[in-house]
Design a protein around this motif. Structure first.
Motif, PDB file in Angstrom:
ATOM      1  N   ASP A  55     -54.132 -23.923 -10.165  1.00 30.40           N
ATOM      2  CA  ASP A  55     -54.949 -24.519 -11.214  1.00 30.40           C
ATOM      3  C   ASP A  55     -54.296 -24.334 -12.573  1.00 30.40           C
ATOM      4  N   GLY A  56     -54.237 -25.417 -13.316  1.00 28.44           N
ATOM      5  CA  GLY A  56     -53.805 -25.330 -14.710  1.00 28.44           C
ATOM      6  C   GLY A  56     -52.310 -25.208 -14.931  1.00 28.44           C
ATOM      7  N   VAL A  57     -51.511 -25.247 -13.839  1.00 27.04           N
ATOM      8  CA  VAL A  57     -50.068 -25.047 -14.004  1.00 27.04           C
ATOM      9  C   VAL A  57     -49.317 -26.308 -13.593  1.00 27.04           C
ATOM     10  N   ASN A 107     -42.822 -22.965 -15.381  1.00 26.70           N
ATOM     11  CA  ASN A 107     -44.219 -23.213 -15.044  1.00 26.70           C
ATOM     12  C   ASN A 107     -44.975 -23.237 -16.357  1.00 26.70           C
ATOM     13  N   SER A 109     -48.470 -24.390 -18.832  1.00 27.42           N
ATOM     14  CA  SER A 109     -49.922 -24.544 -18.729  1.00 27.42           C
ATOM     15  C   SER A 109     -50.456 -25.111 -20.029  1.00 27.42           C
TER      16      SER A 109
ATOM     17  N   ASN B  27     -50.447 -18.090 -23.661  1.00 28.54           N
ATOM     18  CA  ASN B  27     -49.058 -18.523 -23.860  1.00 28.54           C
ATOM     19  C   ASN B  27     -48.715 -18.693 -25.342  1.00 28.54           C
ATOM     20  N   LEU B  42     -60.789 -26.681 -14.080  1.00 31.05           N
ATOM     21  CA  LEU B  42     -60.423 -26.616 -15.494  1.00 31.05           C
ATOM     22  C   LEU B  42     -60.599 -27.999 -16.118  1.00 31.05           C
ATOM     23  N   ASP B  52     -55.173 -22.828 -21.538  1.00 34.79           N
ATOM     24  CA  ASP B  52     -56.005 -22.744 -20.329  1.00 34.79           C
ATOM     25  C   ASP B  52     -56.115 -21.301 -19.841  1.00 34.79           C
ATOM     26  N   PHE B  53     -54.998 -20.591 -19.922  1.00 36.61           N
ATOM     27  CA  PHE B  53     -54.972 -19.211 -19.433  1.00 36.61           C
ATOM     28  C   PHE B  53     -55.309 -18.250 -20.568  1.00 36.61           C
ATOM     29  N   PHE B  55     -58.191 -17.441 -17.399  1.00 38.60           N
ATOM     30  CA  PHE B  55     -59.436 -18.113 -16.992  1.00 38.60           C
ATOM     31  C   PHE B  55     -60.040 -17.467 -15.758  1.00 38.60           C
ATOM     32  N   TYR B  81     -51.966 -14.661 -17.860  1.00 43.80           N
ATOM     33  CA  TYR B  81     -50.654 -15.078 -18.355  1.00 43.80           C
ATOM     34  C   TYR B  81     -49.934 -13.854 -18.893  1.00 43.80           C
ATOM     35  N   HIS B 131     -47.492 -17.214 -14.999  1.00 39.76           N
ATOM     36  CA  HIS B 131     -48.932 -17.275 -14.758  1.00 39.76           C
ATOM     37  C   HIS B 131     -49.221 -16.478 -13.496  1.00 39.76           C
TER      38      HIS B 131
END
Lengths: 109, 152
Positions: A55-57, A107, A109, B27, B42, B52-53, B55, B81, B131
Protein backbone atom coordinates in the motif's frame (compact mmCIF):
# COMPACT_ATOMS: atom_id res chain seq x y z
CA UNK A 1 52.51 0.78 -38.00
CA UNK A 2 50.26 2.61 -35.50
CA UNK A 3 46.62 1.69 -35.84
CA UNK A 4 43.78 3.61 -34.29
CA UNK A 5 41.15 1.15 -33.22
CA UNK A 6 37.44 1.54 -32.77
CA UNK A 7 37.96 1.33 -29.01
CA UNK A 8 40.33 4.29 -29.24
CA UNK A 9 37.61 6.29 -30.98
CA UNK A 10 35.10 5.39 -28.29
CA UNK A 11 37.50 6.42 -25.55
CA UNK A 12 38.10 9.70 -27.34
CA UNK A 13 34.36 10.23 -27.79
CA UNK A 14 33.86 9.95 -24.04
CA UNK A 15 35.33 13.42 -23.77
CA UNK A 16 32.46 14.73 -25.88
CA UNK A 17 29.89 12.51 -24.25
CA UNK A 18 30.77 13.75 -20.77
CA UNK A 19 31.48 17.33 -21.83
CA UNK A 20 29.36 19.58 -19.66
CA UNK A 21 28.66 21.79 -22.67
CA UNK A 22 27.48 18.83 -24.74
CA UNK A 23 25.54 15.99 -23.13
CA UNK A 24 26.49 15.67 -19.50
CA UNK A 25 25.44 17.71 -16.51
CA UNK A 26 26.83 17.81 -13.03
CA UNK A 27 24.87 15.61 -10.66
CA UNK A 28 25.41 15.06 -7.01
CA UNK A 29 26.19 11.40 -6.44
CA UNK A 30 26.77 10.46 -2.82
CA UNK A 31 27.91 13.99 -2.01
CA UNK A 32 30.24 14.42 -5.02
CA UNK A 33 29.56 16.50 -8.12
CA UNK A 34 30.05 14.14 -11.05
CA UNK A 35 29.47 14.69 -14.79
CA UNK A 36 26.62 12.32 -15.63
CA UNK A 37 23.82 11.70 -18.06
CA UNK A 38 20.58 10.80 -16.34
CA UNK A 39 17.95 8.97 -18.31
CA UNK A 40 14.31 9.82 -17.71
CA UNK A 41 12.68 8.81 -14.49
CA UNK A 42 10.10 6.12 -14.98
CA UNK A 43 7.44 5.69 -12.33
CA UNK A 44 5.63 2.42 -12.21
CA UNK A 45 3.82 0.13 -9.84
CA UNK A 46 6.12 -1.95 -7.75
CA UNK A 47 5.35 -5.26 -9.34
CA UNK A 48 2.65 -7.21 -11.09
CA UNK A 49 3.05 -9.85 -8.42
CA UNK A 50 0.39 -9.05 -5.83
CA UNK A 51 2.57 -10.44 -3.04
CA UNK A 52 5.14 -7.77 -3.82
CA UNK A 53 2.67 -4.91 -3.85
CA UNK A 54 2.52 -2.66 -0.89
CA UNK A 55 0.00 0.00 0.00
CA UNK A 56 1.15 3.48 -0.86
CA UNK A 57 4.43 2.44 -2.50
CA UNK A 58 5.38 2.74 -6.15
CA UNK A 59 8.66 2.19 -7.89
CA UNK A 60 10.80 4.82 -9.57
CA UNK A 61 13.62 3.85 -11.86
CA UNK A 62 16.36 5.91 -13.43
CA UNK A 63 19.47 5.10 -15.46
CA UNK A 64 22.65 7.05 -14.94
CA UNK A 65 25.69 7.07 -17.23
CA UNK A 66 28.99 8.10 -15.69
CA UNK A 67 32.67 7.69 -16.46
CA UNK A 68 34.01 4.60 -14.73
CA UNK A 69 37.13 6.57 -13.86
CA UNK A 70 35.00 8.92 -11.73
CA UNK A 71 34.28 6.05 -9.36
CA UNK A 72 36.81 4.38 -7.09
CA UNK A 73 34.59 1.32 -6.66
CA UNK A 74 32.06 0.08 -9.13
CA UNK A 75 28.57 0.21 -7.53
CA UNK A 76 27.14 -3.19 -6.67
CA UNK A 77 23.62 -4.58 -6.59
CA UNK A 78 21.63 -3.39 -3.60
CA UNK A 79 24.04 -0.60 -2.72
CA UNK A 80 22.47 2.61 -1.48
CA UNK A 81 23.23 5.53 -3.75
CA UNK A 82 22.00 9.07 -3.32
CA UNK A 83 21.44 10.89 -6.60
CA UNK A 84 20.76 14.62 -6.29
CA UNK A 85 19.63 14.08 -2.72
CA UNK A 86 17.26 11.22 -3.45
CA UNK A 87 17.97 7.75 -2.09
CA UNK A 88 18.08 4.86 -4.57
CA UNK A 89 19.20 1.26 -4.56
CA UNK A 90 21.48 -0.02 -7.31
CA UNK A 91 19.51 -2.45 -9.48
CA UNK A 92 22.11 -3.07 -12.15
CA UNK A 93 25.55 -1.77 -13.07
CA UNK A 94 27.32 -2.51 -16.33
CA UNK A 95 30.66 -1.22 -17.53
CA UNK A 96 31.16 -0.78 -21.26
CA UNK A 97 34.19 0.97 -22.73
CA UNK A 98 34.88 3.10 -19.70
CA UNK A 99 31.25 4.04 -19.10
CA UNK A 100 29.21 2.81 -16.16
CA UNK A 101 25.53 2.32 -16.87
CA UNK A 102 23.89 2.31 -13.46
CA UNK A 103 20.21 1.44 -13.14
CA UNK A 104 18.80 2.81 -9.92
CA UNK A 105 15.51 1.90 -8.32
CA UNK A 106 13.63 3.64 -5.55
CA UNK A 107 10.54 2.68 -3.63
CA UNK A 108 8.61 5.90 -3.45
CA UNK A 109 5.52 6.98 -1.60
CA UNK B 1 -26.32 -2.49 14.77
CA UNK B 2 -23.22 -4.63 14.83
CA UNK B 3 -22.23 -4.50 11.19
CA UNK B 4 -18.77 -5.03 9.74
CA UNK B 5 -18.66 -1.48 8.38
CA UNK B 6 -19.43 0.04 11.77
CA UNK B 7 -16.76 -2.23 13.26
CA UNK B 8 -14.20 -0.78 10.83
CA UNK B 9 -15.17 2.79 11.75
CA UNK B 10 -15.04 2.06 15.49
CA UNK B 11 -11.70 0.31 15.10
CA UNK B 12 -10.31 3.35 13.29
CA UNK B 13 -11.33 5.58 16.21
CA UNK B 14 -9.86 3.10 18.70
CA UNK B 15 -6.52 2.84 16.87
CA UNK B 16 -6.29 6.63 16.47
CA UNK B 17 -6.29 6.93 20.25
CA UNK B 18 -3.75 4.14 20.63
CA UNK B 19 -1.19 5.62 18.22
CA UNK B 20 -1.78 9.33 18.77
CA UNK B 21 1.42 9.76 20.80
CA UNK B 22 3.71 8.15 18.26
CA UNK B 23 6.17 10.40 16.48
CA UNK B 24 7.35 8.52 13.43
CA UNK B 25 9.52 9.48 10.49
CA UNK B 26 8.12 10.53 7.14
CA UNK B 27 9.87 10.90 3.79
CA UNK B 28 10.32 14.59 4.60
CA UNK B 29 13.29 15.67 6.67
CA UNK B 30 12.42 16.95 10.13
CA UNK B 31 8.77 15.94 9.73
CA UNK B 32 7.75 13.39 12.32
CA UNK B 33 4.12 12.67 13.08
CA UNK B 34 1.68 10.09 14.38
CA UNK B 35 0.50 7.61 11.75
CA UNK B 36 -2.62 8.55 9.81
CA UNK B 37 -5.35 5.98 10.38
CA UNK B 38 -7.55 5.24 7.38
CA UNK B 39 -10.32 2.78 6.65
CA UNK B 40 -10.11 0.54 3.62
CA UNK B 41 -7.43 2.06 1.43
CA UNK B 42 -5.09 5.00 1.33
CA UNK B 43 -6.49 8.05 -0.48
CA UNK B 44 -5.58 8.39 -4.16
CA UNK B 45 -2.08 9.64 -4.82
CA UNK B 46 -1.55 13.31 -5.40
CA UNK B 47 1.40 15.62 -5.51
CA UNK B 48 0.43 17.31 -2.28
CA UNK B 49 2.80 17.81 0.63
CA UNK B 50 1.18 15.27 2.98
CA UNK B 51 3.18 12.05 3.13
CA UNK B 52 1.31 8.72 3.10
CA UNK B 53 3.72 7.14 5.56
CA UNK B 54 3.45 6.44 8.44
CA UNK B 55 -0.03 4.91 8.39
CA UNK B 56 -2.41 2.33 9.79
CA UNK B 57 -4.99 0.95 7.39
CA UNK B 58 -8.06 -0.80 8.82
CA UNK B 59 -9.30 -3.06 6.06
CA UNK B 60 -12.27 -5.40 5.99
CA UNK B 61 -10.90 -8.59 4.43
CA UNK B 62 -13.44 -11.42 4.64
CA UNK B 63 -16.33 -12.86 6.59
CA UNK B 64 -17.73 -16.24 7.56
CA UNK B 65 -21.29 -16.94 8.69
CA UNK B 66 -22.05 -20.25 10.36
CA UNK B 67 -25.03 -21.49 12.35
CA UNK B 68 -23.24 -20.74 15.61
CA UNK B 69 -22.36 -17.18 14.64
CA UNK B 70 -20.67 -14.82 12.20
CA UNK B 71 -17.14 -13.51 12.17
CA UNK B 72 -15.23 -11.09 9.97
CA UNK B 73 -11.52 -10.82 9.38
CA UNK B 74 -10.02 -7.36 9.57
CA UNK B 75 -6.51 -6.65 8.41
CA UNK B 76 -4.68 -3.89 10.20
CA UNK B 77 -1.81 -2.82 7.98
CA UNK B 78 0.89 -0.65 9.49
CA UNK B 79 3.38 1.33 7.44
CA UNK B 80 6.50 3.08 8.70
CA UNK B 81 9.24 5.02 6.92
CA UNK B 82 12.92 5.02 7.82
CA UNK B 83 16.15 4.98 5.87
CA UNK B 84 17.70 3.34 8.91
CA UNK B 85 17.13 -0.37 8.37
CA UNK B 86 17.54 -1.01 12.07
CA UNK B 87 14.81 1.46 12.92
CA UNK B 88 12.12 1.00 10.25
CA UNK B 89 11.09 -2.55 11.05
CA UNK B 90 11.10 -1.71 14.76
CA UNK B 91 8.67 1.17 14.19
CA UNK B 92 6.32 -1.16 12.31
CA UNK B 93 6.67 -3.88 14.97
CA UNK B 94 6.10 -1.39 17.80
CA UNK B 95 2.86 -0.16 16.22
CA UNK B 96 1.67 -3.76 15.91
CA UNK B 97 2.66 -4.54 19.49
CA UNK B 98 0.84 -1.51 20.84
CA UNK B 99 -2.39 -2.15 18.92
CA UNK B 100 -2.26 -5.86 19.81
CA UNK B 101 -1.76 -5.07 23.49
CA UNK B 102 -4.58 -2.53 23.69
CA UNK B 103 -7.03 -4.68 21.73
CA UNK B 104 -6.53 -7.80 23.80
CA UNK B 105 -6.41 -5.92 27.08
CA UNK B 106 -10.00 -4.91 26.43
CA UNK B 107 -11.21 -7.60 24.02
CA UNK B 108 -14.33 -5.49 23.35
CA UNK B 109 -14.42 -2.10 21.64
CA UNK B 110 -17.31 0.35 21.43
CA UNK B 111 -19.11 -2.00 23.87
CA UNK B 112 -20.18 -4.30 21.09
CA UNK B 113 -17.33 -5.71 19.02
CA UNK B 114 -15.33 -8.60 20.41
CA UNK B 115 -11.94 -9.55 19.04
CA UNK B 116 -11.34 -13.30 18.99
CA UNK B 117 -8.25 -15.47 19.17
CA UNK B 118 -6.12 -16.19 17.26
CA UNK B 119 -4.58 -12.90 16.21
CA UNK B 120 -1.81 -13.23 13.66
CA UNK B 121 0.72 -10.73 12.48
CA UNK B 122 3.35 -10.75 9.80
CA UNK B 123 6.25 -8.54 8.90
CA UNK B 124 7.02 -9.64 5.33
CA UNK B 125 10.63 -10.55 4.66
CA UNK B 126 10.56 -8.57 1.42
CA UNK B 127 10.17 -4.94 2.40
CA UNK B 128 9.89 -1.94 0.05
CA UNK B 129 12.85 -0.17 1.70
CA UNK B 130 12.83 2.51 3.10
CA UNK B 131 9.17 1.74 3.77
CA UNK B 132 8.34 -0.90 6.36
CA UNK B 133 5.11 -2.83 6.36
CA UNK B 134 3.45 -5.11 8.90
CA UNK B 135 0.07 -6.82 8.74
CA UNK B 136 -2.12 -7.90 11.65
CA UNK B 137 -4.97 -10.29 10.93
CA UNK B 138 -7.77 -10.02 13.49
CA UNK B 139 -11.05 -11.91 13.74
CA UNK B 140 -14.19 -10.27 15.12
CA UNK B 141 -17.63 -11.48 16.12
CA UNK B 142 -20.34 -9.61 14.25
CA UNK B 143 -24.12 -9.72 13.93
CA UNK B 144 -25.50 -12.98 12.72
CA UNK B 145 -28.59 -12.69 10.52
CA UNK B 146 -31.37 -14.83 12.01
CA UNK B 147 -34.26 -16.37 10.18
CA UNK B 148 -37.59 -14.60 10.59
CA UNK B 149 -40.98 -16.26 10.43
CA UNK B 150 -42.82 -14.71 7.51
CA UNK B 151 -46.40 -15.17 6.43
CA UNK B 152 -46.56 -16.29 2.85
Amino acid sequence: MFMVTFKDFITRDLVTFFNLNEFAELHNIDGREVPAIVDSDILKIRSDNRYERFDGVYKGEVTVYVRASDFVNRPVFGQHLRLDGKLYLVVECNEVSGVLEIVLGANES
Amino acid sequence: MITPVILIDELKTFIEEVVQNYRLETNQQNNVKPPQVVTGYLPPKNSGPDPDFPFVIVRLAEGVDKEEGATVTVKIIVGAYSEDSQQGWRDAANMIQRIWQELFKRRVIARKFRVEYPMKFEIPEEQPYPHWIGVMTTVWTVAHPVMEEVDL
